[in-house]
Design a protein around this motif. Structure first.
Motif, mmCIF file in Angstrom:
data_model
loop_
_atom_site.group_PDB
_atom_site.id
_atom_site.type_symbol
_atom_site.label_atom_id
_atom_site.label_comp_id
_atom_site.label_asym_id
_atom_site.label_seq_id
_atom_site.Cartn_x
_atom_site.Cartn_y
_atom_site.Cartn_z
ATOM 1 N N THR A 24 26.959 106.660 38.537
ATOM 2 C CA THR A 24 26.838 107.866 39.336
ATOM 3 C C THR A 24 25.702 107.723 40.338
ATOM 4 N N LEU A 25 24.598 107.157 39.894
ATOM 5 C CA LEU A 25 23.463 106.944 40.785
ATOM 6 C C LEU A 25 23.839 105.978 41.917
ATOM 7 N N ASP B 266 26.885 105.430 43.107
ATOM 8 C CA ASP B 266 27.843 106.112 43.989
ATOM 9 C C ASP B 266 27.132 107.077 44.940
ATOM 10 N N GLU B 267 26.098 107.753 44.465
ATOM 11 C CA GLU B 267 25.348 108.690 45.304
ATOM 12 C C GLU B 267 24.515 107.946 46.341
ATOM 13 N N THR B 268 24.074 106.735 46.026
ATOM 14 C CA THR B 268 23.242 105.971 46.933
ATOM 15 C C THR B 268 24.079 105.457 48.116
#
Length: 61
Positions: free
Chosen positions: A55-56, A58-60
């Motif tokens: 998730t981290l 993908d957000e980056t």
């Protein structure tokens, strides 16, 4: 079931200590249910950490 597996040896060792003359006896063992549960818990936490990292990432991007 895990609580029963953890409490039964403690009760057993207490009874043996009370019934034995001039001796102390302590017995504690981990049942297979406890070990399997521990392994599943560790695996679940590893997967949760992997999901958090994905998730981290993908957000980056």
């Amino acid at each position: 079931m895990i609580g029963f597996d953890a409490v039964t040896p403690i009760i057993y060792s207490g009874l043996v200590t009370l019934l034995a003359e001039d001796a102390s006896y302590f017995f504690f063992s981990l049942s297979s249910y406890f070990v399997i549960g521990l392994i599943l818990y560790v695996a679940a936490e590893i997967f949760n950490y992997g999901i958090e990292l994905q998730t981290l990432l993908d957000e980056t991007i």
